[in-house]
Design a protein around this motif. Structure first.
Motif, PDB file in Angstrom:
ATOM      1  N   VAL A  90     -20.670   7.449  39.690  1.00  0.00           N
ATOM      2  CA  VAL A  90     -19.235   9.053  39.713  1.00  0.00           C
ATOM      3  C   VAL A  90     -17.430   7.643  39.427  1.00  0.00           C
ATOM      4  CG1 VAL A  90     -18.203  11.048  40.182  1.00  0.00           C
ATOM      5  CG2 VAL A  90     -21.014  10.213  40.412  1.00  0.00           C
ATOM      6  N   GLN A  91     -17.573   7.117  40.339  1.00  0.00           N
ATOM      7  CA  GLN A  91     -16.312   6.504  40.416  1.00  0.00           C
ATOM      8  C   GLN A  91     -16.097   6.008  38.972  1.00  0.00           C
ATOM      9  OE1 GLN A  91     -18.431   5.942  42.963  1.00  0.00           O
ATOM     10  NE2 GLN A  91     -16.945   7.173  44.574  1.00  0.00           N
ATOM     11  N   ASP A  92     -17.738   5.390  38.400  1.00  0.00           N
ATOM     12  CA  ASP A  92     -16.906   4.835  37.063  1.00  0.00           C
ATOM     13  C   ASP A  92     -16.271   5.349  35.772  1.00  0.00           C
ATOM     14  OD1 ASP A  92     -17.439   2.230  38.171  1.00  0.00           O
ATOM     15  OD2 ASP A  92     -19.939   2.339  37.954  1.00  0.00           O
ATOM     16  N   PHE A  93     -17.124   6.901  36.416  1.00  0.00           N
ATOM     17  CA  PHE A  93     -16.017   7.762  34.830  1.00  0.00           C
ATOM     18  C   PHE A  93     -14.823   7.690  34.975  1.00  0.00           C
ATOM     19  CE2 PHE A  93     -19.221  11.654  35.885  1.00  0.00           C
ATOM     20  CZ  PHE A  93     -20.369  10.998  34.971  1.00  0.00           C
ATOM     21  N   ALA A  94     -13.736   7.287  35.426  1.00  0.00           N
ATOM     22  CA  ALA A  94     -12.736   6.775  35.537  1.00  0.00           C
ATOM     23  C   ALA A  94     -12.246   5.622  34.496  1.00  0.00           C
ATOM     24  CB  ALA A  94     -12.297   6.331  36.492  1.00  0.00           C
ATOM     25  N   GLY A  95     -12.199   6.485  33.779  1.00  0.00           N
ATOM     26  CA  GLY A  95     -11.030   5.301  32.173  1.00  0.00           C
ATOM     27  C   GLY A  95     -12.771   5.661  30.729  1.00  0.00           C
ATOM     28  N   LYS A  96     -13.332   6.555  31.187  1.00  0.00           N
ATOM     29  CA  LYS A  96     -14.502   6.510  30.367  1.00  0.00           C
ATOM     30  C   LYS A  96     -14.281   8.056  29.703  1.00  0.00           C
ATOM     31  CE  LYS A  96     -16.541   3.081  31.566  1.00  0.00           C
ATOM     32  NZ  LYS A  96     -15.710   2.455  32.786  1.00  0.00           N
ATOM     33  N   THR A  97     -14.667   8.300  29.025  1.00  0.00           N
ATOM     34  CA  THR A  97     -14.606   9.426  27.414  1.00  0.00           C
ATOM     35  C   THR A  97     -15.988  10.551  28.453  1.00  0.00           C
ATOM     36  OG1 THR A  97     -14.539   8.440  26.115  1.00  0.00           O
ATOM     37  CG2 THR A  97     -14.812  10.389  25.579  1.00  0.00           C
ATOM     38  N   VAL A  98     -16.096  11.369  28.635  1.00  0.00           N
ATOM     39  CA  VAL A  98     -16.939  11.914  29.552  1.00  0.00           C
ATOM     40  C   VAL A  98     -16.869  13.580  28.319  1.00  0.00           C
ATOM     41  CG1 VAL A  98     -17.958  13.253  31.208  1.00  0.00           C
ATOM     42  CG2 VAL A  98     -17.127  11.317  31.393  1.00  0.00           C
ATOM     43  N   THR A  99     -17.911  13.592  27.402  1.00  0.00           N
ATOM     44  CA  THR A  99     -18.229  15.143  27.610  1.00  0.00           C
ATOM     45  C   THR A  99     -18.582  16.312  28.411  1.00  0.00           C
ATOM     46  OG1 THR A  99     -19.881  15.162  25.487  1.00  0.00           O
ATOM     47  CG2 THR A  99     -17.795  14.153  24.818  1.00  0.00           C
ATOM     48  N   THR A 100     -18.235  17.676  28.619  1.00  0.00           N
ATOM     49  CA  THR A 100     -18.730  18.584  29.193  1.00  0.00           C
ATOM     50  C   THR A 100     -18.910  19.899  28.295  1.00  0.00           C
ATOM     51  OG1 THR A 100     -19.264  19.182  31.166  1.00  0.00           O
ATOM     52  CG2 THR A 100     -16.673  18.481  30.669  1.00  0.00           C
ATOM     53  N   TRP A 101     -19.618  20.853  28.856  1.00  0.00           N
ATOM     54  CA  TRP A 101     -19.461  22.284  27.715  1.00  0.00           C
ATOM     55  C   TRP A 101     -17.840  22.760  29.217  1.00  0.00           C
ATOM     56  CZ3 TRP A 101     -24.580  21.686  29.192  1.00  0.00           C
ATOM     57  CH2 TRP A 101     -25.477  20.980  28.107  1.00  0.00           C
ATOM     58  N   PHE A 102     -17.371  23.033  28.362  1.00  0.00           N
ATOM     59  CA  PHE A 102     -15.977  23.775  29.359  1.00  0.00           C
ATOM     60  C   PHE A 102     -16.453  25.714  29.440  1.00  0.00           C
ATOM     61  CE2 PHE A 102     -12.298  21.135  29.273  1.00  0.00           C
ATOM     62  CZ  PHE A 102     -12.533  19.763  28.567  1.00  0.00           C
ATOM     63  N   THR A 103     -17.154  25.470  29.831  1.00  0.00           N
ATOM     64  CA  THR A 103     -17.930  26.731  30.074  1.00  0.00           C
ATOM     65  C   THR A 103     -17.859  27.254  31.545  1.00  0.00           C
ATOM     66  OG1 THR A 103     -19.942  26.371  29.746  1.00  0.00           O
ATOM     67  CG2 THR A 103     -18.479  26.996  28.125  1.00  0.00           C
ATOM     68  N   GLY A 104     -17.842  26.417  32.713  1.00  0.00           N
ATOM     69  CA  GLY A 104     -18.227  25.766  33.977  1.00  0.00           C
ATOM     70  C   GLY A 104     -19.074  25.162  34.479  1.00  0.00           C
TER      71      GLY A 104
END
Ligand SMILES: Nc1ncnc2c1ncn2[C@@H]1O[C@H](COP(=O)(O)OP(=O)(O)OP(=O)(O)O)[C@@H](O)[C@H]1O
Ligand SMILES: Nc1ncnc2c1ncn2[C@@H]1O[C@H](COP(=O)(O)OP(=O)(O)OP(=O)(O)O)[C@@H](O)[C@H]1O
Ligand SMILES: Cc1ncc(C[n+]2csc(CCO)c2C)c(N)n1
Ligand SMILES: [Mg+2]
Ligand SMILES: [Mg+2]
Lengths: 317, 252, 264, 294, 294
Positions: free
Chosen positions: A109-123
């Motif tokens: 999860v630390q590697d998420f930094a600086g990356k593009t993460v897509t998610t649903w903005f509904t929760g």
């Protein structure tokens, strides 16, 4: 059957959160096998969709029962004053995961930094935020973007991390990349849990006709038990309702749903168990992120009385 | 000139009056019947929300309008251009018309997964969707307008040695103008709505994005507020094109 | 003598009608073949564009489902279209007759068109339930506006001297409307009807997204969210066929009604 | 030439009396100045069942002013439509322009044509309607407008340059259409009842104007009218058409000296010619009423 | 009133022989049977800057056939538009119908009007265009069609009943418009250049037809023409209008016996009257060309 079948069956409807698919196999199985009829209920199953809100329809009385978004949407509905009550929780754990390429640069999860993460903005975005916070990642360093319907941008490598329901998007990703090439981040592993797929009724129905509610629950649980016992038969039922579905996908879905429904508290309290702890933590998360304007009265929002009216052995796995 | 101006200001006043009438009825219905927000919030509630959320609504409105207007311009030009092509090359009619009809018979939203896939989740996908929606309306109206030309008038021009282009420019286009502008006028409203609907399926910003999130938050007051902003923008857009229309089609 | 004229004209008209069908059909076949070739030759992945043959294969796999969807959607669209056209023309007449009405309520017509139905699926279900009428209502809602606008445009284009002449014959408003304005506006109204035929279909399909069980919209939605691109195209193709048929029918009726061309 | 000889005063001209070979001859001649500008032979035109023209033949010499009279509905406008290149005659019809066989469409742009209905464009002012043909020819708009503006008084339209067609009277519209035609300068001019909606004097002034123009520029003019006086006053030759299907019933040379003064209408020659024409027309008009009674 | 006195002079009108009461009688409508049907006094009409009519005054007696001549653009059609109730004159203008002051709109439906342009409806066949007014009156369509069909030959339109306007010649269109007007039976008939596009004989036949109708049914007729012969041949009285702004320049009683034979045009009285009229018109036409030169 608790009610005399000689009586005129009570008309009722169940509004799903989505289109007919194996995610709802138990309800269709119960309907096909006449379990609702046996409870004196003439049930209609109304599909959901992206543009209708189950909570709203149940609150206004357009539908009797609802399989709604999840604990989050029950909070939101209560927060807005919609008179609905959750009478059971289907998915005991978070039904979505975060996926990344197996050979990609994101290993933790630390590697998420600086990356593009897509998610649903509904929760789902709050789950992600909580995970990041749990792992000490600064939110500002993650390029969090809205996720569209298609998983193709992720499959094509345009996106580093994407969100996937275990029963839908994950199947797509697995079939297109190969399950072995996909790395999963499960929210529960990072201290976050978001039970979803909640059964709801209006406060009035619950107060006026607890028998109806209990009967509905009893029949539904029987349906699910049958579906898990005979997945092929359940899939046949679903395929008859929606013939254009991909059978292999549905089989995968039913298996995933079985895992989600039988995880956690369901092991002790059976199907649709309401786990106050999981709900409480999800609630606190949303309060923390300011999604809820004020804490919700969880005792009023979640009512296990109807469920508890059914003997535990009937609900057990 | 003053008479037309007077006429339009009176029309404006009457329009306001009509709107006020409806809004009042709405307010009394919502309050009187004590309708909950999730059925119909009162106008005053919506207005209050609009005021409190003005800055984000305005910036979202701007975003949506930029998408809609750009798509409108592209779609309008494409619609007119393809209609011109079809009317200049009659053989192409049998091919272009069915394809255009086919494309347009499917709700634009159905293309949204494909368009989002092809053009991404940003503005360009919305612009494409708006352009698709607008182009067909304008295409149909333009074709009908170009076809409407009086055969004898065209013949007279040809007897003057007019080329197809000259007949087109001096006769067919002016004849078609009222219908072209009607098509554009109808399209203003549609362009906003298509932008919003596409935003609801995936976007970074815009009124549709606000609506989408508000629906899932079960915040219907916010939904109505965003729609009110969309309506105001649409009305303005519609009025703008109507004004151009009045200037351009002065002879009717 | 007109009988003779017709008899002479018939074969020509028959041939023209055949050309009317054959050309687009041929065009469609050529177009599809070209797409197939391009997809295969360029190796385009099915997620971006599936082969047309695969799309038709998907339809052939469950033809009944598509046929039922077709019928249901057609019924909804047709109902909405008829209501929308009638209301659209009626509103056009009312707005034309009464300036007060037009100035007060035409803006509201515009506003009505700015409301994304999709945001109000729940309200639609609430008001109309899961019935066919709910979808027809949305089809109606999408189709009446262009009809009203074009009706007004058509009325506006009527030669005022012609109206004056009819008035001098003692024609009242009703007579004027029936014998002059409506026929004169028919070409413009039909432009809108063609548009409305497409829009009503869009309305019906979108309407089916609010928790329906049959219809092309349901198939479309299902395919969309399962990222079944072939399924999306299958639904699109069937909708397109329905749309073209609907549109073609309107165009055919138009030919019969607006026969006088563009003289004077 | 035989055909030339035929064109004598008062020569009745039933089709069958004409040696076809003689008519067909001129094409052999190279297109010298002396050759006809336009020749039509066996020209027919049907609209479905209605035969508008049948076996129509005529030969127009450059510089001639030929007037055409005939009962209403006999095919005069149809004849003009063919000559203007707007309508193709039925197959087998023969049309020659400057000695060369051609299709009607080839005449597009070669002929300045004033149609029976004015066909003014509602979105163009009087001036801009008048310069339509000039604009199409590529004359700069400014220049064209200037030319047209100078002509307004001559057409009795002074002060109306910026008006729109719907603000004009019937006769004024006709004069705008006339101006538009005159501004399109071509060797052959077809005028379909150009003065029909004008009062006697305006008509007389326009007639003088036309003769002036014709004399100065030697344009060839074909002129449809219902006024026999006008036909005789203006024409070198009058074609009387038969009732539908239209043929040339009579070709009347008008051997009146030019310039013709208004008084000429009372001269015995004029009256005699008028009588001949009226008789011919009346016979045909009666036919066209008798024809097709149920 | 001297205006009245004028009308007495040389009144040899057949109406004199007919008891006036009988003329106005048919409708049985009230009031001054002997009084004028229509009176206009100080009627003006401006279109922006253009003054079409100014201080126009006229009085039409029931059963009269009044012809109107005047230079093109002088306001004749405007006058008719007012009388047909289509255009309201400027304020202060006085209009009386059957002795009662009224607004122009009150004349809607009271007057059968044939406009200068035919205004046929392109979607209606010849027959259906002809019966338009009847249909508006509520005559069953079948019956109206039958009536119209029987009239086709009289108008030289036999066999063309089912054709559409775009298939007709200019003169045929005009005859359809005429038929439509005649089928709308009203006491006052306004005809704006009804025979303008007709050839001499068709015109003569239509004139005879009109006189027949007028004699039989005693309708009051106002008739605009540019043909002075026609004005004299038909009219009880000829109104010569001045150049724009239109006024009555001359009211000429036509004291020719009825029925008038075609030969009357060569009679000395006729020629003398014609000369008077032509002079008056010419003066005005010249004015209308002089006016507004830049
Ligand atoms: N487009 C058409 N379709 C069918 N019939 C037509 C068409 N044009 C002309 N006609 C017919 O051809 C005949 C000749 O018409 P045309 O206009 O040439 O007559 P015309 O001599 O100019 O008459 P007028 O003096 O009344 O203008 C008429 O009977 C008319 O009905
Ligand atoms: N609607 C209008 N708007 C502006 N000006 C008009 C309008 N109608 C008529 N006029 C002007 O009024 C004057 C009189 O027109 P009107 O049509 O009455 O003439 P007319 O006597 O019938 O001429 P003609 O014999 O040429 O038909 C003209 O100068 C015309 O330009
Ligand atoms: C724009 C958008 N796309 C997909 C999902 C997630 N999702 C995929 S299938 C499905 C319904 C069945 O659970 C849901 C919710 C979302 N939330 N929002
Ligand atoms: Mg003609
Ligand atoms: Mg006039």
């Amino acid at each position: 059957g608790g009610l005399a079948s000689a009586q005129e069956p009570t008309p009722a409807s169940l509004r799903l959160k989505w289109l007919p698919q194996a995610q709802f196999a138990g309800f269709y199985t119960a309907l096909e096998k006449g379990y609702y009829e046996e409870e004196g209920i003439a049930l209609t199953i109304n599909p959901g969709g992206p543009n209708i809100l189950t909570e709203n329809l149940v609150a206004t009385g357009a539908d009797t029962f609802g399989l709604s978004g999840g604990t989050d949407s029950v909070f939101a509905a209560r927060d807005r004053g919609l008179p609905i009550v959750c009478i059971g929780v289907a998915h005991q754990v978070t039904p979505f995961v975060f996926v990344t390429a197996g050979d990609g640069p994101v290993e933790t999860v630390q590697d998420f930094a600086g990356k593009t993460v897509t998610t649903w903005f509904t929760g789902a975005n709050h789950v992600l935020s909580a995970m990041l916070a749990h792992e000490g990642v600064d939110l500002g360093t993650v390029d969090m973007q809205p996720q569209q319907v298609s998983m193709t941008p992720f499959v094509d490598g345009e996106v580093d991390v994407a969100t996937a329901t275990r029963y839908n998007e994950l199947y797509t990703v697995n079939t297109r990349l190969g399950a072995e090439n996909v790395r999963l981040f499960v929210p529960e592993d990072f201290g976050v849990s978001f039970p979803r797929d909640t059964l709801i009724v209006s406060e009035r129905t619950l107060a006026d006709d607890p028998e109806l509610v209990a009967g509905f629950l009893r029949a539904s649980i029987r349906g699910w038990q049958d579906a898990f016992a005979d997945p092929e038969g359940a899939i046949d039922t679903i395929m008859a309702v929606a013939p254009t579905l991909d059978r292999a996908h549905q089989e995968f879905m039913l298996e995933e749903v079985r895992e989600l429904m039988t995880a956690g508290q369901a092991g002790e309290d059976g199907l649709f168990a309401i786990d106050p702890a999981a709900i409480g933590s999800a609630h606190d998360l949303l309060v923390e992120y300011g999604v809820l304007s004020a804490p919700v009265d969880l005792d009023a929002a979640f009512d296990a009385s109807a469920l508890e009216a059914i003997p535990l052995e009937d609900r057990a796995l | 000139m003053s008479p037309p101006l007077q006429a339009s200001s009176r029309a404006f006043a009457r329009g306001l009056f009509g709107a006020a009438l409806i809004l009042l009825a709405w307010e009394f219905a919502a309050r009187g019947l004590e309708l909950p927000h999730y059925i119909l919030p009162a106008v005053s509630t919506i207005l209050a929300h609009m005021a409190s959320d003005a800055s984000s609504l305005l910036s979202a409105g701007r975003y949506t309008f930029i998408e809609a207007a750009t798509g409108f311009a592209i779609g309008g030009l494409a619609g007119i251009a393809s209609a011109v092509l079809v009317s200049m090359v009659p053989a192409s009619r049998g091919v272009v018309l069915p394809i255009a009809t086919a494309i347009n018979s499917v709700p634009v939203v159905a293309y949204s997964p494909l368009v989002l896939l092809w053009f991404g989740i940003g503005m360009s996908s919305k612009i494409v969707m708006v352009a698709i929606a607008v182009s067909f309306t304008v295409f149909l109206n333009t074709i009908a307008g170009l076809d409407r030309v009086d055969r004898r008038q065209a013949e007279l021009m040809r007897s003057f040695g007019a080329s197809r282009f000259a007949v087109f420019w001096r006769l067919r286009l002016p004849t078609a103008l009222p219908l072209i502008l009607a098509g554009l006028r109808i399209s203003t409203v549609r362009s906003i709505i298509v932008a919003i609907v596409t935003e609801m399926l995936g976007a970074y910003d815009g009124l549709g994005w606000i609506i989408y999130q508000a629906v899932l938050r079960i915040d219907f007051v916010a939904v109505w507020a965003a729609i009110a902003v969309a309506s105001l923008i649409s009305l303005g857009f519609f009025a703008l094109v109507s004004m151009v229309e009045r200037k351009a089609v002065f002879w009717t | 003598m007109s009988a003779v004229t017709q008899a002479v004209a018939r074969p020509a008209r028959g041939a023209a009608r055949a050309a009317l069908w054959i050309r687009p059909l041929l065009g469609a076949v050529v177009f599809l073949a070209a797409v197939e070739a391009i997809v295969v030759l360029l190796g385009i992945r099915p997620y971006y564009l599936p082969r047309p043959s695969a799309v038709f294969g998907a339809i052939a796999a469950t033809p009944q489902t598509y046929a039922q969807g077709f019928a249901r959607t057609l019924a909804e669209a047709l109902l909405g279209f008829l209501a929308g056209s009638l209301f659209g023309v009626a509103a056009g007449i009312a707005f034309f007759r009464s300036q007060l009405l037009r100035e007060m309520f035409f803006p509201l017509f515009i506003v009505s068109q700015t409301i994304p139905v999709i945001a109000f699926g729940a309200i639609v279900v609430l008001w109309f339930g899961n019935t066919l009428f709910a979808k027809a209502a949305i089809a109606f809602y999408l189709s009446f506006f262009p009809v009203t606008v074009n009706t007004l445009i058509g009325f506006g284009a009527v030669d005022p001297r012609q109206a004056a002449l009819m008035r001098s014959f003692g024609a009242g408003e009703r007579q004027l409307m029936r014998r002059l304005y409506l026929p004169a506006a028919m070409p413009q109204i039909f432009v809108a009807l063609r548009l409305a035929s497409s829009l009503s279909l869009v309305g019906a399909i979108v309407g089916e997204w609010f928790g329906d069980t049959t219809g092309l919209g349901v198939l479309l939605l299902q395919a969309m969210y399962n990222e079944n691109v072939t399924g999306i195209w299958a639904a699109i193709v069937v909708s397109a066929v329905l749309g073209i048929g609907f549109y073609g029918t309107i165009a055919l009726i138009e030919r019969g009604v607006v026969f006088w061309g563009n003289e004077q | 030439m035989d055909w030339n000889g035929k064109r004598q005063v008062g020569r009745r001209h039933p089709a069958d009396a004409v040696p076809v070979a003689a008519i067909a001859a001129p094409s052999g001649r190279n297109a010298g100045d002396t050759g006809p500008l336009i020749e039509m032979e066996a020209v027919s035109k049907s609209f479905g069942e209605v035969v508008a023209l049948q076996d129509f033949r005529v030969r127009i010499t450059p510089g001639e002013l030929v007037t055409v009279v005939g009962p209403s509905g006999c095919g005069k406008s149809t004849l003009f439509n063919i000559l203007a290149g707007l309508e193709e005659p039925d197959p087998q019809s023969i049309l020659r322009y400057r000695g060369r066989g051609c299709r009607a469409t080839e005449l597009l742009g070669e002929v300045s044509f004033m149609p029976q209905r004015d066909l003014l464009l509602p979105w163009r002012s009087v001036i801009d309607n008048a310069i339509l043909a000039l604009e199409i020819e590529g004359v700069p708009r400014r220049e064209a407008r200037e030319t047209a503006r100078r002509m307004l008084p001559e057409f009795g339209l002074a002060g109306f340059g910026e008006q729109y067609p719907h603000q004009l009277s019937g006769g004024m519209r006709q004069r705008v259409a006339l101006m538009r035609t005159f501004l399109f300068k071509r060797d052959l001019m077809l005028l379909d009842e150009p003065f029909g909606a004008l009062d006697a004097l305006t008509r007389a002034m326009m007639q003088r104007w036309l003769l002036d123009l014709w004399q100065k520029h030697r344009r060839t003019v074909l002129f449809i009218t219902h006024d026999v006086d006008e036909a005789l006053f203006l024409g070198d030759r009058v074609l009387v058409m038969s009732a539908r299907p239209g043929r040339v019933k009579l070709e009347q040379e008008v051997a009146l000296e030019r310039p013709r003064l208004p008084e000429v209408v009372t001269s015995p020659e004029f009256v005699a010619l008028k009588k001949i024409l009226l008789e011919a027309i009346e016979e045909e008009s009666l036919k066209s009423f008798a024809v097709r009674s149920p």
